[in-house]
Design an enzyme around this catalytic site. Structure first.
Site, short mmCIF file in Angstrom:
data_model
loop_
_atom_site.label_atom_id
_atom_site.label_comp_id
_atom_site.label_asym_id
_atom_site.label_seq_id
_atom_site.Cartn_x
_atom_site.Cartn_y
_atom_site.Cartn_z
N ILE A 120 0.85 -1.21 0.00
CA ILE A 120 0.00 0.00 0.00
C ILE A 120 0.89 1.26 0.00
CG2 ILE A 120 -1.92 1.18 1.15
CD1 ILE A 120 -2.59 -1.57 2.46
N ASN A 124 9.91 -6.78 3.93
CA ASN A 124 8.91 -7.46 3.09
C ASN A 124 8.78 -6.77 1.73
OD1 ASN A 124 6.94 -9.34 2.56
ND2 ASN A 124 5.31 -8.27 3.66
N SER A 165 -7.35 -0.95 10.55
CA SER A 165 -8.00 -2.06 9.84
C SER A 165 -9.42 -2.26 10.33
CB SER A 165 -7.19 -3.33 10.10
OG SER A 165 -7.91 -4.46 9.70
N TYR A 192 -2.16 -9.36 15.99
CA TYR A 192 -2.11 -8.36 14.90
C TYR A 192 -3.26 -7.37 15.06
CZ TYR A 192 -3.60 -6.32 10.51
OH TYR A 192 -4.04 -5.42 9.58
N LYS A 215 -3.55 -3.03 16.12
CA LYS A 215 -4.27 -1.93 15.46
C LYS A 215 -5.15 -1.20 16.48
CE LYS A 215 -2.37 -2.56 11.56
NZ LYS A 215 -1.30 -1.62 11.17
N GLY A 266 -10.58 -18.06 13.39
CA GLY A 266 -10.50 -16.61 13.55
C GLY A 266 -11.15 -15.80 12.45
C1 UD1 Z 1 -7.74 -9.99 7.62
C2 UD1 Z 1 -8.28 -8.83 8.39
C3 UD1 Z 1 -7.69 -7.56 7.88
C4 UD1 Z 1 -6.19 -7.64 7.85
C5 UD1 Z 1 -5.78 -8.79 6.96
C6 UD1 Z 1 -4.28 -8.89 6.95
C7 UD1 Z 1 -10.60 -9.10 9.16
C8 UD1 Z 1 -12.04 -8.92 8.84
N1 UD1 Z 1 -9.73 -8.72 8.21
O1 UD1 Z 1 -8.30 -9.95 6.37
O2 UD1 Z 1 -8.06 -6.51 8.72
O3 UD1 Z 1 -5.64 -6.45 7.41
O4 UD1 Z 1 -6.34 -9.98 7.49
O5 UD1 Z 1 -3.84 -10.00 6.26
O6 UD1 Z 1 -10.22 -9.56 10.21
N2 UD1 Z 1 -9.81 -17.02 2.02
C9 UD1 Z 1 -9.96 -18.28 1.47
N3 UD1 Z 1 -8.86 -18.95 1.05
C10 UD1 Z 1 -7.60 -18.42 1.17
C11 UD1 Z 1 -7.45 -17.13 1.73
C12 UD1 Z 1 -8.58 -16.46 2.16
O7 UD1 Z 1 -11.08 -18.78 1.36
O8 UD1 Z 1 -6.63 -19.10 0.79
C13 UD1 Z 1 -10.99 -16.30 2.46
C14 UD1 Z 1 -11.02 -15.97 3.94
O9 UD1 Z 1 -11.65 -16.99 4.65
C15 UD1 Z 1 -11.79 -14.67 3.95
C16 UD1 Z 1 -11.48 -14.01 2.61
O10 UD1 Z 1 -10.97 -15.05 1.79
O11 UD1 Z 1 -13.16 -14.94 3.98
C17 UD1 Z 1 -10.46 -12.91 2.71
O12 UD1 Z 1 -9.34 -13.40 3.44
P1 UD1 Z 1 -7.98 -12.58 3.56
O13 UD1 Z 1 -7.58 -12.08 2.23
O14 UD1 Z 1 -7.03 -13.41 4.34
O15 UD1 Z 1 -8.38 -11.29 4.38
P2 UD1 Z 1 -9.14 -11.14 5.79
O16 UD1 Z 1 -9.00 -12.35 6.61
O17 UD1 Z 1 -10.48 -10.59 5.51
#
Ligand code: UD1
Length: 343
Positions: free
Chosen positions: A14, A37, A127, A152, A156, A300
């Site tokens: 970002i 990173n 976040s 994490y 925040k 989580g």
């Molecule tokens: C989370 C945090 C966000 C943080 C970020 C950092 C929340 C709501 N969000 O994002 O604040 O900045 O982590 O990394 O807590 N998914 C899959 N398969 C995968 C990866 C993800 O199904 O291999 C799904 C997850 O279950 C989720 C969505 O995709 O529903 C987005 O996941 P991800 O991109 O990891 O972001 P958050 O968990 O929303």
């Protein structure tokens, strides 16, 4: 004279997009990054896009001595945008002290330096994770914060609290926390983008790496949630839209248009998108059938969250422009370009 903005973590995902937008808006950008990173070459890519190479100082903001040297070298800093932080939720559970140490000491060091060297304004990367699973959707800024689900997320919340207390005690310091929803995509030039170390934790890099052949298949973490298609819902916003919000926030502080000394805004599109819808978007823009399977839930994970961005729309005069498909397309272009080493 151009206003000087310090961007910590400015070679990161970002931070690099924000540096481009700042330069485009006529700011003088100085990046601090320890390259934990990211790569120094990103500064050259920022130059390829914007025409100006930002100064890059390679050190860790947690190093108080280096920070002092930095502020003795660079004078007349108008504001700081603080991106530099660890951000992997799972890793933070395994290494809480690394997360509390890095994410909080860096912030405290910067605030101390701001007091010492007379830098008035700070924009902080927060976040939507601070809301946990909100009761009401879309989520507004006055929704109650929930106990953090990970170290994490806690950094925040504590970070915001530190800003609230510091700006209350010292009226010379003003801060804006930007609560990001899910940033995705890359610069349309495909010269900068997200480049996670190792196996991506986030959805979109995992999708693009799978499509490129770097991963066997995507795991969709659960289809038994209380959502229309059973998969989790998030608010995915284009990183360039997000970057522009930082420019607006920094100008608001510099021009003294802030209403209170500590403000916080939701940055999202206002549209909830399920994991399966995100996959469909990718398939639509790429013409590729993505290999994925439904697995169990990820510990989580929040079931559903999307922003009410109307406060940011109204107060900052900012809103997202890109659609999900457009953002996904830039993520795919970037993945192709970086893997084929055509960058
Ligand atoms: C989370 C945090 C966000 C943080 C970020 C950092 C929340 C709501 N969000 O994002 O604040 O900045 O982590 O990394 O807590 N998914 C899959 N398969 C995968 C990866 C993800 O199904 O291999 C799904 C997850 O279950 C989720 C969505 O995709 O529903 C987005 O996941 P991800 O991109 O990891 O972001 P958050 O968990 O929303």
């Amino acid at each position: 004279m151009k206003k000087k903005i310090v961007v910590t973590g400015g070679t990161g995902y970002i931070g690099s997009h924000t540096s481009v937008e700042l330069i485009k808006e006529g700011f003088d950008v100085v990046i601090i990054d320890n390259l934990y990173n990211s790569e120094a070459e990103v500064a050259d890519r920022i130059e390829m896009i914007s025409g100006v190479k930002p100064a890059l100082e390679i050190f860790d903001v947690c190093d108080q001595k280096k920070l002092d040297e930095f502020f003795s070298k660079y004078k007349d800093i108008a504001a700081i945008i603080h991106f530099a932080a660890y951000k992997a939720v799972g890793e933070s559970v395994a290494k809480p002290l690394d997360y509390y140490g890095n994410n909080l000491i860096s912030l405290i060091n910067l605030l101390n330096a701001m007091k010492k060297y007379g830098v008035p304004d700070l924009v902080f990367s927060s976040s939507c994770t601070v809301y946990g699973q909100p009761e009401k959707l879309p989520v507004t800024e006055d929704a109650p914060l929930q106990p953090a689900m990970s170290p994490y997320g806690n950094t925040k919340q504590i970070g915001e609290q530190i800003l609230r207390d510091t700006t209350f005690s010292d009226k010379n310091i003003k801060a804006i926390a930007l609560r990001y929803f899910n940033p995705i995509g890359a610069h349309p030039s495909a010269l900068i983008g997200e480049l996670p170390r190792g196996v991506p934790e986030n959805l979109v890099p995992f999708i693009t790496q799978t499509a490129y052949g770097l991963r066997d298949e995507l795991k969709v973490y659960g289809n038994d949630y209380d959502t229309p298609d059973g998969s989790c819902i998030r608010d995915y916003l284009h990183v360039v839209d997000l970057a522009k919000a930082h420019v607006v926030a920094v100008k608001r502080l510099i021009e003294g248009k802030n209403k209170t000394n500590f403000e916080f805004f939701n940055l999202g599109t206002g549209i909830g998108v399920s994991v399966l819808e995100a996959i469909s978007s990718f398939e639509r823009i790429s013409g590729i059938k993505l290999k994925y399977k439904i697995t169990g839930r990820r510990a989580g994970d929040i079931e559903k969250i999307w922003a009410d961005p109307s406060f940011a729309n109204r107060e900052l005069g900012w809103k997202t422009i890109s659609t999900l498909d457009e953002a996904m397309k830039t993520a795919w272009d970037w993945e192709n370009k970086i893997r084929s080493k055509k960058v």
